[in-house]
Design an enzyme around this catalytic site. Structure first.
Site, PDB file in Angstrom:
ATOM      1  N   PHE A 182       1.052   6.451   5.638  1.00 55.00           N
ATOM      2  CA  PHE A 182       0.066   5.635   6.337  1.00 55.00           C
ATOM      3  C   PHE A 182      -0.490   4.598   5.374  1.00 55.00           C
ATOM      4  O   PHE A 182      -0.641   4.845   4.184  1.00 55.00           O
ATOM      5  CB  PHE A 182      -1.077   6.514   6.845  1.00 55.00           C
ATOM      6  CG  PHE A 182      -0.608   7.825   7.415  1.00 55.00           C
ATOM      7  CD1 PHE A 182      -0.130   7.905   8.707  1.00 55.00           C
ATOM      8  CD2 PHE A 182      -0.617   8.977   6.635  1.00 55.00           C
ATOM      9  CE1 PHE A 182       0.324   9.101   9.227  1.00 55.00           C
ATOM     10  CE2 PHE A 182      -0.171  10.186   7.140  1.00 55.00           C
ATOM     11  CZ  PHE A 182       0.308  10.250   8.445  1.00 55.00           C
ATOM     12  N   GLY A 233       0.786  -1.218   0.000  1.00 54.23           N
ATOM     13  CA  GLY A 233       0.000   0.000   0.000  1.00 54.23           C
ATOM     14  C   GLY A 233       0.823   1.276   0.000  1.00 54.23           C
ATOM     15  O   GLY A 233       1.983   1.302  -0.420  1.00 54.23           O
ATOM     16  N   CYS A 234       0.223   2.344   0.522  1.00 58.44           N
ATOM     17  CA  CYS A 234       0.790   3.685   0.386  1.00 58.44           C
ATOM     18  C   CYS A 234       2.120   3.879   1.107  1.00 58.44           C
ATOM     19  O   CYS A 234       2.868   4.806   0.788  1.00 58.44           O
ATOM     20  CB  CYS A 234      -0.216   4.711   0.891  1.00 58.44           C
ATOM     21  SG  CYS A 234      -1.702   4.842  -0.131  1.00 58.44           S
ATOM     22  N   TYR A 235       2.412   3.052   2.087  1.00 56.60           N
ATOM     23  CA  TYR A 235       3.657   3.252   2.852  1.00 56.60           C
ATOM     24  C   TYR A 235       4.834   2.440   2.315  1.00 56.60           C
ATOM     25  O   TYR A 235       5.923   2.450   2.896  1.00 56.60           O
ATOM     26  CB  TYR A 235       3.431   2.924   4.334  1.00 56.60           C
ATOM     27  CG  TYR A 235       3.089   1.469   4.629  1.00 56.60           C
ATOM     28  CD1 TYR A 235       4.079   0.482   4.651  1.00 56.60           C
ATOM     29  CD2 TYR A 235       1.781   1.083   4.922  1.00 56.60           C
ATOM     30  CE1 TYR A 235       3.773  -0.842   4.927  1.00 56.60           C
ATOM     31  CE2 TYR A 235       1.464  -0.228   5.204  1.00 56.60           C
ATOM     32  CZ  TYR A 235       2.458  -1.191   5.204  1.00 56.60           C
ATOM     33  OH  TYR A 235       2.162  -2.502   5.489  1.00 56.60           O
ATOM     34  N   ALA A 236       4.674   1.727   1.194  1.00 58.98           N
ATOM     35  CA  ALA A 236       5.668   0.745   0.757  1.00 58.98           C
ATOM     36  C   ALA A 236       7.024   1.347   0.409  1.00 58.98           C
ATOM     37  O   ALA A 236       8.037   0.634   0.413  1.00 58.98           O
ATOM     38  CB  ALA A 236       5.138  -0.043  -0.439  1.00 58.98           C
TER      39      ALA A 236
END
Length: 402
Positions: free
Chosen positions: A357, A156-159
């Protein structure tokens, strides 16, 4: 030893979506009920986004192509292709973005060439194929066939943070290592027309783009760079069901609960405590004492909560808000866009706190230090106080890189 992040470069598809036009198209879909249409209009209007990019050329205003799997220009209908159809487009289009961003990052590090790269780390959550983007980068850029490859998938967005953390660990273990890190997401492939809030909010936010950087422990002189000092990963005590990403029959399905900003509001300070508490200079400092912040722009409400809760200034949040405005939320690639801007705006010795996040609810963060000589052109613009010139210069450079 010092490990540095260098030469951050970005790549986006050529098709630009103007938020107001996309809002009108989405609201007009017959698959939306009256409540869904009102919800969509409100979500698009409050997004903080003016424009985004997509690999779906048929969504461009005035596109003359015939019916496609995603959109029929003749009827104005957004279609609902199967997951396999969406993923096939991802496999074709992601290659180009990964390679273009990675190639630009390597070319921007004048002291290094293809033969210097020892590792490739890629990140993505919007599609799958194998051999994957890590393999394609090696082949397309003429890297050594013995380059070691790692792919961070479906986080997701934090990768970008696990990718950078892995690159940092590699360089600390091998001081001669040169790691090419790249993240690319094609979020627009998974847009669907539904009345539920998660789908509507996702349609109002997500976009396509890629970013890449070189990470190394080698001494490359005084070139501008971000020294990667420390990382932290924290799971908030609530929110496991508030943000999720799963595979459905008609695309990947996003859960993005309306209370995510409230969870961040309640827990962002405690999530940052392990990172900042390990730095003696920042342990007892106010958050605004960290000169620069690279906050993943998951949405305007999330940025608002971070700014208020941490007591940050509008100027400290400016890079995140500008990336959201001009590019939307590109999942894992987005924070690298923000760091690219921070690198151009910051001065030698200044600290940078970055965070993102994602599903879980997970808060990933990193603490960096700006090193190297000033970036001459950006420094001159910022000294004049003309941020509009800097933004125009950035957009011009981006257009030239397409």
């Amino acid at each position: 030893m010092a490990v540095t992040l260098r030469s951050i470069e970005i790549a986006v598809p050529p098709t630009v979506l103007v938020q107001d036009q996309l809002r009108d198209l989405f609201v007009a879909q017959p698959g939306l009920g009256r409540l869904g249409a009102r919800l969509a209009a409100a979500a698009f209007n409050a997004s903080g986004i003016e424009r985004r990019h997509t690999v779906l050329a048929e969504l461009a205003p005035g596109a003359s192509t015939g019916p496609t799997a995603f959109f029929d220009p003749a009827t104005g209908l957004l279609l609902d292709p199967a997951t396999g159809v969406r993923n096939a487009v991802y496999a074709r289009e992601a290659d180009e973005l990964f390679v273009r961003a990675a190639g630009a990052a390597l070319a921007g590090c004048a002291e290094l060439g293809a033969g210097d790269v020892t590792h490739v780390v890629t990140a993505s959550c919007t599609g799958f194929y194998s051999p994957g983007p890590d393999y394609r980068i090696v082949r397309a850029l003429g890297l050594s066939p013995s380059v070691q490859r790692t792919h961070v998938g479906f986080m997701g967005c934090y990768a970008a943070f696990p990718a950078l953390r892995q690159a940092t660990a590699i360089c600390r273990a091998d001081p001669d290592a040169v790691v090419l890190v790249a993240a690319a997401e094609l979020c627009s492939l998974h847009v669907r027309v539904r009345d539920d809030q998660d789908t509507v909010v996702g349609a109002s936010l997500f976009a396509d783009g890629a970013a890449a950087a070189v990470v190394t422990g080698r001494d490359l002189g005084d070139a501008p760079a971000l020294q990667l000092d420390d990382f932290a990963s924290v799971l908030t005590p609530v929110g496991e069901d508030a943000m999720a990403w799963s595979i459905g029959d008609n695309g990947f399905e996003m859960v993005l609960g309306s209370y995510v900003p409230h969870i961040i509001d309640e827990h962002v300070e405690s999530a940052l405590a392990p990172l900042l508490g390990r730095d003696a200079a920042l342990r007892d400092a106010a958050h605004r004492d960290v000169e620069h912040w690279a906050v993943h722009p998951g949405g305007r409400s999330i940025l608002d909560k971070v700014e208020t809760t941490l007591g940050l200034s509008a100027e400290q949040m400016r890079p995140s808000r500008e990336v959201l405005r001009d590019f939307g939320n590109m999942s894992s690639a987005t924070v690298l866009f923000v760091l690219r801007d921070v690198l151009a705006r910051s001065a030698t010795g200044e600290r940078v706190c970055a965070m993102a996040f994602g599903p879980g609810l997970t808060v990933e963060s990193g603490l960096f230090t700006r090193v190297g000589v000033p970036v001459a052109d950006s420094a001159a613009v910022l000294a004049s106080g003309d941020e509009t010139v800097l933004a125009a210069r950035s957009r011009t450079a981006l257009l030239g890189a397409r």
